[in-house]
Design a protein around this motif. Structure first.
Motif, mmCIF file in Angstrom:
data_model
loop_
_atom_site.group_PDB
_atom_site.id
_atom_site.type_symbol
_atom_site.label_atom_id
_atom_site.label_comp_id
_atom_site.label_asym_id
_atom_site.label_seq_id
_atom_site.Cartn_x
_atom_site.Cartn_y
_atom_site.Cartn_z
ATOM 1 N N ASN A 1 11.189 -10.349 -8.475
ATOM 2 C CA ASN A 1 12.457 -10.441 -9.199
ATOM 3 C C ASN A 1 13.325 -9.201 -9.008
ATOM 4 N N ARG A 2 12.770 -8.180 -8.381
ATOM 5 C CA ARG A 2 13.528 -6.971 -8.069
ATOM 6 C C ARG A 2 13.799 -6.851 -6.575
ATOM 7 N N GLY A 3 13.568 -7.963 -5.851
ATOM 8 C CA GLY A 3 13.924 -8.017 -4.440
ATOM 9 C C GLY A 3 12.840 -7.602 -3.470
ATOM 10 N N TYR A 4 11.612 -7.380 -3.972
ATOM 11 C CA TYR A 4 10.514 -6.997 -3.091
ATOM 12 C C TYR A 4 9.702 -8.223 -2.686
ATOM 13 N N ASP A 5 8.930 -8.087 -1.589
ATOM 14 C CA ASP A 5 8.181 -9.230 -1.077
ATOM 15 C C ASP A 5 6.669 -9.072 -1.310
ATOM 16 N N PHE A 6 6.300 -8.466 -2.429
ATOM 17 C CA PHE A 6 4.888 -8.267 -2.735
ATOM 18 C C PHE A 6 4.648 -8.469 -4.227
ATOM 19 N N THR A 7 3.365 -8.552 -4.599
ATOM 20 C CA THR A 7 2.971 -8.812 -5.988
ATOM 21 C C THR A 7 2.770 -7.532 -6.773
ATOM 22 N N ASP B 94 0.818 -1.206 0.000
ATOM 23 C CA ASP B 94 0.000 0.000 0.000
ATOM 24 C C ASP B 94 0.855 1.261 0.000
ATOM 25 N N GLY B 95 1.549 1.447 -1.124
ATOM 26 C CA GLY B 95 2.417 2.606 -1.297
ATOM 27 C C GLY B 95 3.298 2.384 -2.506
ATOM 28 N N SER B 96 4.264 3.264 -2.706
ATOM 29 C CA SER B 96 5.199 3.081 -3.815
ATOM 30 C C SER B 96 6.177 1.955 -3.478
ATOM 31 N N PRO B 97 6.829 1.361 -4.474
ATOM 32 C CA PRO B 97 7.673 0.186 -4.216
ATOM 33 C C PRO B 97 8.756 0.408 -3.171
ATOM 34 N N ARG B 98 9.373 1.567 -3.168
ATOM 35 C CA ARG B 98 10.508 1.791 -2.261
ATOM 36 C C ARG B 98 10.080 2.308 -0.893
ATOM 37 N N ASP B 99 8.773 2.477 -0.673
ATOM 38 C CA ASP B 99 8.295 2.950 0.631
ATOM 39 C C ASP B 99 8.263 1.778 1.608
ATOM 40 N N SER B 100 9.316 1.670 2.411
ATOM 41 C CA SER B 100 9.434 0.532 3.332
ATOM 42 C C SER B 100 8.482 0.646 4.516
#
Length: 298
Positions: A230-236, A172-178
């Motif tokens: 494939n870019r190292g994130y844990d979401f779809t 629920d945010g941009s990809p890099r928003d941890s």
């Protein structure tokens, strides 16, 4: 609603609302919950008091809404939906407040809520504020991508066939928003939420059908190519309009959209000799211009 009470001149039409409550842990329906409905601008003045039945459902009620033609006219700039606030309480569960539920004329808004059992009597209520619809407010435009994503990069994981998942993970945010939260969402519920956030449920069935197919094709491309993992994130997928679709926790959906998603949920758009669903990017064509992409056409 701008903090003022709508007048009968502002909202001459009627929309409908039904609320469904289940336990967040067991998914069992919650009977006997109390729900107070008010205008979002004046939450201290109740309009309706509802109680859930043994199925966890309320009666379907009529609520005032702006004229139907507001949501059917692409040039209209007046808000085409009314906003309501729900205060929900049930014995043994944390209270829930939802502000900004959107009621459109002539369709039924369906508010599904999962309530958390009380762990601590001092637990605060869950508060959700639904932002404005993407066709009414300004959101970041989609960053263009190729409609066919590369699938042969070294080390990339790609599914051997297109699979319609039961669940997807929405960031629920941009990809890099941890700091953004990840939500596990049923695939069909995700599509219904996005469609309700990005198109108006009053549109003709074939228009809704075309847009639902575009949303599903885009989503299944993210699933098939494992784009984020494939870019190292844990979401779809994300809820950012700059990267994906607008998805909103606890927003209401609509009956007209729900029926079409149930009808089409295993379908997607593809190109000849291309295995993956195409990344169907689109825009409204008015607030955001997007040459060579799909636009929302009534």
């Amino acid at each position: 609603m701008n903090g003022t009470t709508p007048t009968t001149q502002d909202t001459p039409d009627k929309g409908r609302l039904q609320i469904n409550l289940v336990s967040d842990i067991t998914a069992y329906p919650i009977q006997g919950a109390q729900i107070t409905i008010s205008y979002t601008g004046v939450p201290e003045t109740p309009l309706e008091q509802l109680t859930t039945d043994s199925s966890g459902q309320t009666d379907t009620i009529d609520l005032a809404a702006p004229p139907l033609e507001y949501s059917l006219n692409p040039e209209n700039e007046i808000q085409p939906y009314s906003e309501y606030t729900m205060q929900i309480t049930a014995e043994g569960f944390e209270p829930v407040s939802i502000a900004g539920a959107e009621i459109l004329a002539d369709v039924t808004a369906i508010q599904n809520v999962s309530m958390k059992p009380v762990d601590n009597p001092e637990d605060a209520e869950d508060v959700f504020v639904i932002p404005a619809h993407t066709l009414y407010a300004a959101y970041p435009p989609k960053i263009p991508e190729d409609e066919i994503q590369p699938t042969f990069e070294s080390g990339e994981i790609v599914l051997s066939r297109v699979v319609v998942p039961e669940y997807i993970v929405v960031h629920d945010g941009s990809p890099r928003d941890s700091t953004a939260k990840n939500y596990y969402v049923k695939y069909k519920d995700y599509i219904k939420n996005v469609a309700s956030s990005e198109i108006y449920a009053t549109w003709p069935e074939d228009t809704i059908r075309a847009n639902v197919l575009a949303i599903m094709s885009f989503t299944l491309n993210r699933v098939y190519t494992e784009f984020y993992r494939n870019r190292g994130y844990d979401f779809t997928i994300t809820s950012s309009t700059a990267f994906d679709h607008k998805w909103i926790p606890e927003r209401n959906i609509y009956d007209t959209i729900s029926v079409i998603v149930d009808e089409l949920f295993a379908d997607y758009l593809s190109r000849p000799n291309v295995k993956q669903p195409i990344l169907t990017q689109y825009c409204d064509g008015r607030q955001v211009q997007c040459p060579n992409w799909m636009t929302f056409l009534l």
